[in-house]
Scaffold this motif. Sequence first.
Motif, PDB file in Angstrom:
ATOM      1  N   UNK A  32     -12.588  35.406  16.960  1.00  0.00           N
ATOM      2  CA  UNK A  32     -12.996  36.323  16.382  1.00  0.00           C
ATOM      3  C   UNK A  32     -13.408  35.900  15.320  1.00  0.00           C
ATOM      4  N   UNK A  33     -12.805  34.617  15.067  1.00  0.00           N
ATOM      5  CA  UNK A  33     -13.130  34.182  12.929  1.00  0.00           C
ATOM      6  C   UNK A  33     -14.996  33.747  13.488  1.00  0.00           C
ATOM      7  N   UNK A  34     -15.244  33.427  14.913  1.00  0.00           N
ATOM      8  CA  UNK A  34     -16.893  33.120  15.296  1.00  0.00           C
ATOM      9  C   UNK A  34     -17.034  34.345  14.625  1.00  0.00           C
ATOM     10  N   UNK A  35     -17.215  35.264  15.157  1.00  0.00           N
ATOM     11  CA  UNK A  35     -17.943  36.768  14.972  1.00  0.00           C
ATOM     12  C   UNK A  35     -17.646  36.942  13.918  1.00  0.00           C
ATOM     13  N   UNK A  36     -16.391  37.497  13.216  1.00  0.00           N
ATOM     14  CA  UNK A  36     -16.429  38.338  12.011  1.00  0.00           C
ATOM     15  C   UNK A  36     -17.691  36.823  10.719  1.00  0.00           C
ATOM     16  N   UNK A  37     -17.606  36.259  11.201  1.00  0.00           N
ATOM     17  CA  UNK A  37     -18.624  34.951   9.932  1.00  0.00           C
ATOM     18  C   UNK A  37     -19.766  35.296  10.524  1.00  0.00           C
ATOM     19  N   UNK A  38     -20.109  35.371  11.788  1.00  0.00           N
ATOM     20  CA  UNK A  38     -21.928  35.813  11.929  1.00  0.00           C
ATOM     21  C   UNK A  38     -21.739  36.635  11.949  1.00  0.00           C
ATOM     22  N   UNK A  39     -20.968  37.303  11.846  1.00  0.00           N
ATOM     23  CA  UNK A  39     -21.461  39.290  10.941  1.00  0.00           C
ATOM     24  C   UNK A  39     -21.681  38.913   9.875  1.00  0.00           C
ATOM     25  N   UNK A  40     -21.531  38.157   8.801  1.00  0.00           N
ATOM     26  CA  UNK A  40     -21.334  38.638   7.861  1.00  0.00           C
ATOM     27  C   UNK A  40     -22.935  37.049   7.671  1.00  0.00           C
ATOM     28  N   UNK A  41     -23.603  36.907   7.581  1.00  0.00           N
ATOM     29  CA  UNK A  41     -24.767  35.971   8.104  1.00  0.00           C
ATOM     30  C   UNK A  41     -26.254  37.054   7.662  1.00  0.00           C
ATOM     31  N   UNK A  42     -26.072  38.240   8.070  1.00  0.00           N
ATOM     32  CA  UNK A  42     -27.164  39.362   7.706  1.00  0.00           C
ATOM     33  C   UNK A  42     -27.314  39.156   9.760  1.00  0.00           C
ATOM     34  N   UNK A  43     -26.564  39.169  10.789  1.00  0.00           N
ATOM     35  CA  UNK A  43     -27.765  38.685  11.775  1.00  0.00           C
ATOM     36  C   UNK A  43     -26.972  40.245  12.021  1.00  0.00           C
ATOM     37  N   UNK A  44     -27.751  40.636  13.121  1.00  0.00           N
ATOM     38  CA  UNK A  44     -27.332  42.316  13.072  1.00  0.00           C
ATOM     39  C   UNK A  44     -26.742  42.918  14.157  1.00  0.00           C
ATOM     40  N   UNK A  45     -27.201  42.183  15.291  1.00  0.00           N
ATOM     41  CA  UNK A  45     -26.692  42.080  16.581  1.00  0.00           C
ATOM     42  C   UNK A  45     -25.688  41.291  17.117  1.00  0.00           C
ATOM     43  N   UNK A  46     -24.710  41.322  17.953  1.00  0.00           N
ATOM     44  CA  UNK A  46     -24.155  39.980  18.052  1.00  0.00           C
ATOM     45  C   UNK A  46     -23.446  40.743  19.399  1.00  0.00           C
ATOM     46  N   UNK A  47     -23.830  39.419  20.679  1.00  0.00           N
ATOM     47  CA  UNK A  47     -22.599  40.307  21.906  1.00  0.00           C
ATOM     48  C   UNK A  47     -21.737  39.122  21.775  1.00  0.00           C
ATOM     49  N   UNK A  48     -20.806  40.055  22.182  1.00  0.00           N
ATOM     50  CA  UNK A  48     -19.563  40.235  21.633  1.00  0.00           C
ATOM     51  C   UNK A  48     -19.176  38.794  22.679  1.00  0.00           C
ATOM     52  N   UNK A  49     -19.125  39.239  23.744  1.00  0.00           N
ATOM     53  CA  UNK A  49     -18.204  39.189  25.399  1.00  0.00           C
ATOM     54  C   UNK A  49     -18.314  40.335  26.521  1.00  0.00           C
ATOM     55  N   UNK A  50     -18.204  39.844  27.792  1.00  0.00           N
ATOM     56  CA  UNK A  50     -18.241  40.774  28.709  1.00  0.00           C
ATOM     57  C   UNK A  50     -17.296  41.349  29.362  1.00  0.00           C
ATOM     58  N   UNK A  51     -17.800  42.141  29.779  1.00  0.00           N
ATOM     59  CA  UNK A  51     -16.307  42.961  30.161  1.00  0.00           C
ATOM     60  C   UNK A  51     -16.101  42.227  32.052  1.00  0.00           C
ATOM     61  N   UNK A  52     -16.185  41.130  32.253  1.00  0.00           N
ATOM     62  CA  UNK A  52     -16.304  40.786  33.922  1.00  0.00           C
ATOM     63  C   UNK A  52     -14.946  40.667  34.469  1.00  0.00           C
ATOM     64  N   UNK A  53     -15.124  40.624  35.070  1.00  0.00           N
ATOM     65  CA  UNK A  53     -13.401  40.266  36.043  1.00  0.00           C
ATOM     66  C   UNK A  53     -13.079  39.566  35.686  1.00  0.00           C
ATOM     67  N   UNK A  54     -11.528  38.494  35.149  1.00  0.00           N
ATOM     68  CA  UNK A  54     -10.997  37.595  34.430  1.00  0.00           C
ATOM     69  C   UNK A  54     -10.889  36.322  35.515  1.00  0.00           C
ATOM     70  N   UNK A  74     -20.122  46.990   8.538  1.00  0.00           N
ATOM     71  CA  UNK A  74     -21.251  47.926   9.175  1.00  0.00           C
ATOM     72  C   UNK A  74     -22.658  47.205   9.203  1.00  0.00           C
ATOM     73  N   UNK A  75     -23.463  48.145   9.866  1.00  0.00           N
ATOM     74  CA  UNK A  75     -24.959  47.861   9.825  1.00  0.00           C
ATOM     75  C   UNK A  75     -24.959  46.315  11.285  1.00  0.00           C
ATOM     76  N   UNK A  76     -23.560  45.739  11.418  1.00  0.00           N
ATOM     77  CA  UNK A  76     -24.381  45.406  13.031  1.00  0.00           C
ATOM     78  C   UNK A  76     -23.893  45.824  14.473  1.00  0.00           C
ATOM     79  N   UNK A  77     -24.714  45.801  14.853  1.00  0.00           N
ATOM     80  CA  UNK A  77     -24.631  46.387  16.362  1.00  0.00           C
ATOM     81  C   UNK A  77     -23.417  45.172  17.286  1.00  0.00           C
ATOM     82  N   UNK A  78     -22.509  45.625  17.208  1.00  0.00           N
ATOM     83  CA  UNK A  78     -21.044  45.022  18.807  1.00  0.00           C
ATOM     84  C   UNK A  78     -21.835  45.055  19.844  1.00  0.00           C
ATOM     85  N   UNK A  79     -21.837  44.044  20.291  1.00  0.00           N
ATOM     86  CA  UNK A  79     -22.452  44.440  22.115  1.00  0.00           C
ATOM     87  C   UNK A  79     -21.879  44.399  22.867  1.00  0.00           C
ATOM     88  N   UNK A  80     -21.570  43.760  24.165  1.00  0.00           N
ATOM     89  CA  UNK A  80     -20.680  42.905  25.360  1.00  0.00           C
ATOM     90  C   UNK A  80     -21.369  43.735  27.210  1.00  0.00           C
TER      91      UNK A  80
END
Lengths: 310, 310
Positions: A32-54, A74-80
């Motif tokens: 979560x912290x990594x995602x939050x820090x990355x989302x504040x670097x100006x990067x606009x698209x962030x593949x956060x995770x995968x909804x695969x079987x555990x 706002x402005x960042x696209x969170x993808x999975x």
Amino acid sequence: MTAQPEKVEINEVVLRDGLQNEPEFVATEDKIRLAERLSRTGIRRLEVTSFVSPRAIPNLRDAAEVLAGIERVPGVRYTALVPNVRGAERALQSNIDEVNLVMSIGEQHNLANMRMTCAQSLEQFADIMRVMEGSGVFVNGTLATTFGCPFDGRQPLDRILWGIEEYLALGIEGITIADTIGVANPRHVSEVVSTILSHHPTLPLTLHLHNTRDMGIANALAAYDAGIRSFDTSLGGIGGCPYAPGATGNVCTEDLVHMFHQCGVQTGSDLASLVKISKDLPEILGHDVPGFIMKAGTSERLYPFPGKHV
Amino acid sequence: MTAQPEKVEINEVVLRDGLQNEPEFVATEDKIRLAERLSRTGIRRLEVTSFVSPRAIPNLRDAAEVLAGIERVPGVRYTALVPNVRGAERALQSNIDEVNLVMSIGEQHNLANMRMTCAQSLEQFADIMRVMEGSGVFVNGTLATTFGCPFDGRQPLDRILWGIEEYLALGIEGITIADTIGVANPRHVSEVVSTILSHHPTLPLTLHLHNTRDMGIANALAAYDAGIRSFDTSLGGIGGCPYAPGATGNVCTEDLVHMFHQCGVQTGSDLASLVKISKDLPEILGHDVPGFIMKAGTSERLYPFPGKHV
């Protein structure tokens, strides 16, 4: 291509492709912290995770918790990544901005990776598209092993075009072509990208590269020159493919950003912030990472003169 | 440039630039064996050593013994770096085919590295040229820090052209432009190479790259596209500059050869043999080396299918 702005989009995939094959589980709060820090670097698209079987990818078993825990920018696209209908449903419940489907161009790689034929993948995608209908969520489709399959080798251009057409026919809006095992070379990249864009000039096309044979940066520049304006990258250059031993390392975010900035191409992201975050990766992961700029500094770095001579 | 053959020359510098900053002295017999093995890979130009003071670079204190010990292969040019008149005399006694002089384009780097001003370097080169006269030995001149000085930063194009003209005026026949600290980017390389070749279209021009910021391969391809047909490389990607900490790694011989072969550009060298020799480097040096292909294999590498699915 000279009429296009000198600008590219970075899709940061460290949290998904980077972490999925790590030997140790990375704590949910670290993700979560990594995602939050990355989302504040100006990067606009962030593949956060995968909804695969555990069971399939235990490292990403906390997909929903990670997405629920992130303070979104706002402005960042969170993808999975979404492998099946169940995953698509979970992704929608997590208020995702974009889902990413994956099929391999190489039939054998699809069998090994997805445990189904390409035809079966496409059937499943049709089911997923029905789940996605009306959600307003952008659907991207990745074509893995576009530049070569670890079992079947190089794939014909016609096969790549076939994959794109199948995706578009399903209503998939954006396409990612992936050099999953890092076998692409700059001439091949130019040829594939030029061919695709000549058939689909307005297609939102992303390139996913690995630096397995140290051609990642050269391939990215060749792709840029052929018209691609969107790149998957992984902070620190981590990531790999379990079916190609030694094939470790997505193209490194900060190294690619550095190269583009040096070449006068904007990425919209702050390199110094990326490097700072990348330098924290070894502690999070428990091992060194392959990135270069985090070790060497940027090309502008100057050194103190070592003394007076002559 | 399309009229030129799709072919480049590799100048293997591992024995000189690669070994000079190694923490441990590499045994003379290991150097001789490495030189002999490399000379049988199809590589036609081999920088064997440097005739510097043993105090300045203790690792290369066996310059004459190495050159005397090598069983030479016809058609291979054996070269050595020569910093002064004494070095030139020793090189001639060792029956060298080519000597390589070095001055930095960056005045401060020349002061730090050579302990003299550029003007003093050029005066000394005039003395060396008198020693070389009538020997029939080819003289190459390297311009270090052409793409940036660790103390002064980027160097003006005029300054680079000035350096080349000073060299040519002295009777130096070939020029190497060096990215000594690995700060070049592909666009800058294109600009510098195009400018030089527009002024000196028939000049034997070599490019010396470091992979410090992972742009070595991309820079080589940009240089090739701008007309360069000769590259300094170091087996395993070893080497570095003592005045730029973190700036380790010449562009890796086998990685560059692999990239060129993948792109349809011939190098005249046998990649499998190079990889085999590179894999022996860690034992000779006592540490890992940065090369990629020696770890990942070539892009043609196929893997066994991991099992039957579906």
